[in-house]
Design a protein around this motif. Sequence first.
Motif, PDB file in Angstrom:
ATOM      1  N   THR A 288       0.824  -1.143  -0.301  1.00 34.08           N
ATOM      2  CA  THR A 288       0.038  -0.079  -0.201  1.00 34.08           C
ATOM      3  C   THR A 288       0.435   1.331   0.131  1.00 34.08           C
ATOM      4  OG1 THR A 288      -1.728  -1.182   1.001  1.00 34.08           O
ATOM      5  CG2 THR A 288      -1.929   1.062   1.129  1.00 34.08           C
ATOM      6  N   GLN A 289       0.977   1.915  -1.615  1.00 32.76           N
ATOM      7  CA  GLN A 289       1.601   3.074  -1.431  1.00 32.76           C
ATOM      8  C   GLN A 289       0.979   3.546  -2.049  1.00 32.76           C
ATOM      9  OE1 GLN A 289       5.637   1.264  -2.374  1.00 32.76           O
ATOM     10  NE2 GLN A 289       6.573   1.344  -0.535  1.00 32.76           N
ATOM     11  N   THR A 290       1.367   5.277  -2.215  1.00 32.43           N
ATOM     12  CA  THR A 290       1.192   6.717  -2.225  1.00 32.43           C
ATOM     13  C   THR A 290       2.639   6.510  -3.659  1.00 32.43           C
ATOM     14  OG1 THR A 290      -0.493   6.922  -1.288  1.00 32.43           O
ATOM     15  CG2 THR A 290       0.044   8.632  -3.457  1.00 32.43           C
ATOM     16  N   LEU A 291       1.911   6.726  -5.092  1.00 32.28           N
ATOM     17  CA  LEU A 291       3.153   7.060  -5.743  1.00 32.28           C
ATOM     18  C   LEU A 291       2.389   8.224  -6.428  1.00 32.28           C
ATOM     19  CD1 LEU A 291       3.195   3.010  -7.765  1.00 32.28           C
ATOM     20  CD2 LEU A 291       4.346   4.175  -5.344  1.00 32.28           C
ATOM     21  N   SER A 292       3.455   9.069  -6.801  1.00 29.91           N
ATOM     22  CA  SER A 292       3.315  10.428  -7.892  1.00 29.91           C
ATOM     23  C   SER A 292       4.948  10.528  -8.697  1.00 29.91           C
ATOM     24  CB  SER A 292       3.022  11.166  -6.061  1.00 29.91           C
ATOM     25  OG  SER A 292       2.926  10.920  -5.725  1.00 29.91           O
ATOM     26  N   LEU A 293       3.798  11.466  -9.878  1.00 31.49           N
ATOM     27  CA  LEU A 293       5.111  11.708 -10.887  1.00 31.49           C
ATOM     28  C   LEU A 293       5.940  12.885 -10.524  1.00 31.49           C
ATOM     29  CD1 LEU A 293       3.546  10.853 -14.016  1.00 31.49           C
ATOM     30  CD2 LEU A 293       5.084   8.956 -12.154  1.00 31.49           C
ATOM     31  N   ALA A 294       7.606  12.741 -10.730  1.00 28.12           N
ATOM     32  CA  ALA A 294       8.029  13.793 -10.484  1.00 28.12           C
ATOM     33  C   ALA A 294       7.788  14.789 -11.537  1.00 28.12           C
ATOM     34  CB  ALA A 294       9.543  13.709 -10.990  1.00 28.12           C
ATOM     35  N   ALA A 295       7.510  16.704 -10.717  1.00 25.88           N
ATOM     36  CA  ALA A 295       7.184  17.548 -11.315  1.00 25.88           C
ATOM     37  C   ALA A 295       7.714  17.564 -12.838  1.00 25.88           C
ATOM     38  CB  ALA A 295       7.199  18.649 -10.301  1.00 25.88           C
ATOM     39  N   GLY A 296       6.737  17.876 -13.952  1.00 28.08           N
ATOM     40  CA  GLY A 296       7.209  17.664 -14.886  1.00 28.08           C
ATOM     41  C   GLY A 296       7.245  16.216 -15.766  1.00 28.08           C
ATOM     42  N   VAL A 297       7.108  15.463 -14.921  1.00 24.82           N
ATOM     43  CA  VAL A 297       6.746  14.296 -16.700  1.00 24.82           C
ATOM     44  C   VAL A 297       5.198  14.152 -16.823  1.00 24.82           C
ATOM     45  CG1 VAL A 297       6.830  11.787 -15.635  1.00 24.82           C
ATOM     46  CG2 VAL A 297       8.494  13.729 -14.962  1.00 24.82           C
ATOM     47  N   THR A 298       5.376  14.103 -17.947  1.00 20.45           N
ATOM     48  CA  THR A 298       4.581  14.573 -18.745  1.00 20.45           C
ATOM     49  C   THR A 298       3.402  12.355 -19.128  1.00 20.45           C
ATOM     50  OG1 THR A 298       5.155  14.935 -20.536  1.00 20.45           O
ATOM     51  CG2 THR A 298       3.848  16.552 -18.894  1.00 20.45           C
ATOM     52  N   THR A 299       4.839  11.498 -19.041  1.00 23.81           N
ATOM     53  CA  THR A 299       4.625  10.355 -19.740  1.00 23.81           C
ATOM     54  C   THR A 299       4.458   9.088 -18.697  1.00 23.81           C
ATOM     55  OG1 THR A 299       6.892  10.259 -19.599  1.00 23.81           O
ATOM     56  CG2 THR A 299       5.824  11.037 -21.534  1.00 23.81           C
ATOM     57  N   PRO A 300       3.970   8.624 -18.984  1.00 25.28           N
ATOM     58  CA  PRO A 300       3.302   7.097 -17.920  1.00 25.28           C
ATOM     59  C   PRO A 300       5.089   6.088 -17.601  1.00 25.28           C
ATOM     60  CG  PRO A 300       2.309   6.649 -19.441  1.00 25.28           C
ATOM     61  CD  PRO A 300       3.008   7.991 -19.967  1.00 25.28           C
ATOM     62  N   GLN A 301       5.341   6.031 -16.239  1.00 26.55           N
ATOM     63  CA  GLN A 301       6.133   5.974 -15.900  1.00 26.55           C
ATOM     64  C   GLN A 301       5.475   4.097 -15.030  1.00 26.55           C
ATOM     65  OE1 GLN A 301       9.512   7.475 -16.436  1.00 26.55           O
ATOM     66  NE2 GLN A 301       8.467   8.802 -17.676  1.00 26.55           N
ATOM     67  N   VAL A 302       6.700   3.590 -15.106  1.00 26.31           N
ATOM     68  CA  VAL A 302       6.998   2.509 -14.507  1.00 26.31           C
ATOM     69  C   VAL A 302       7.425   1.812 -13.145  1.00 26.31           C
ATOM     70  CG1 VAL A 302       6.912  -0.046 -15.033  1.00 26.31           C
ATOM     71  CG2 VAL A 302       5.853   1.249 -16.904  1.00 26.31           C
ATOM     72  N   VAL A 303       6.722   1.585 -12.526  1.00 25.49           N
ATOM     73  CA  VAL A 303       7.723   0.846 -11.317  1.00 25.49           C
ATOM     74  C   VAL A 303       6.787  -0.809 -11.076  1.00 25.49           C
ATOM     75  CG1 VAL A 303       7.234   1.104  -8.540  1.00 25.49           C
ATOM     76  CG2 VAL A 303       7.458   3.258  -9.658  1.00 25.49           C
TER      77      VAL A 303
END
Length: 377
Positions: free
Chosen positions: A11-26
């Motif tokens: 259970t974790q809240t995942l956020s993208l860094a500022a300025g990132v506009t494309t999907p990212q994978v964890v």
Amino acid sequence: GEANGSGSSITQTLSLAAGVTTPQVVTYTVTPTANGCAGSNTTVTITVNPNPVAPTITTTNANCGENNGSADFTIPAGMTVAYSEGTVFDVINAVPVTTTPVTGLTPGNYVFRFTSNSTSCFTDVVILIGLDELVPLPDVPTPQAVCFGQPNIALVSGGGTNYQWYGPNNINLLISGATGSSYTPIVTVPGVYNYYVSNTVNGCESPRFGTTYTIWALPAGSAQPASQTICSSTFTTIELLTDIPGSNFTWTVPANNNGATSCTSECGNVINQQLTNTTNSPVTITYTVTPLSVNGCLGNSFPVNITINPLPVVIPNPTSMVLCSGQTTNIGLNSNVTGSLFTWVAVPSSGSVSGYSNQNTPVAGPILQTLTSTSNQ
């Protein structure tokens, strides 16, 4: 927001860094452990989509305290937009936006939610619709009422500077020249009328506040019966009627008039008075009756005539006679009242007299009966 850990769930809240506009994978590499023994690793892949970029929203404040604020922006392609009042988006009461600008907004906060149609990710933007001009509200006029035929009185407001009155019975019907803090209606027909007043500052008109102006109808009275004839020392039984429920009556008669008395305050709906006539002829007295409505309005007065017949007094002539057995009485019957008729009851002093009889049907007289006595005395 990703981090190493242990437990039975991730259970974790995942956020993208500022300025990132494309999907990212964890990628999470999960190792099971039981009784001190480690099992084979398994990977869990999480794709984090970026929240949509909301456009700039241009706001226009509400003016005159009305719902004329607006919010303008360009709806981005591939997004769905909705808004709700407050600073937290209300999913249940949200209003969809299909065209811009959004108009009809009252002063206050609004939340606009921009949702990506492809990912369902959203971005909320909170805006504030300000207030450019707040118009002082006029005082609500006190309702007024008059009786039909009385001079009209003014409706009075206050608390403003530039007034405008509207009506009657139409909030949008402007009354020309009615621009003061008070207005005297010109209606004359009985009824209830609605009037409205507003205040204007710098071209901004306040809401219009209403009040009522009532013209009460006058009660129309009548008597049942309209006139009455009674015998001296008996009571009148006059019922008073009116077309307005709950009305009362007053009445007047000339002073010292055969026992009739005036009544000047809430006298009820029946004239019930004992009247006398000490003369030898009929006497007529007149009650002048005035109906009074529950609102205190006096109707037109009307007369009720009462004729009081005198009580006749019998005057026998002679008052006594002495006859021989077999002779006939001749007792003349007169009265103080012209045209009186008479009845009589005969009672002998003993059973030895015959020839007498009662008179049950009124007649003018005289008493003519042949009396016979069987007594030798």
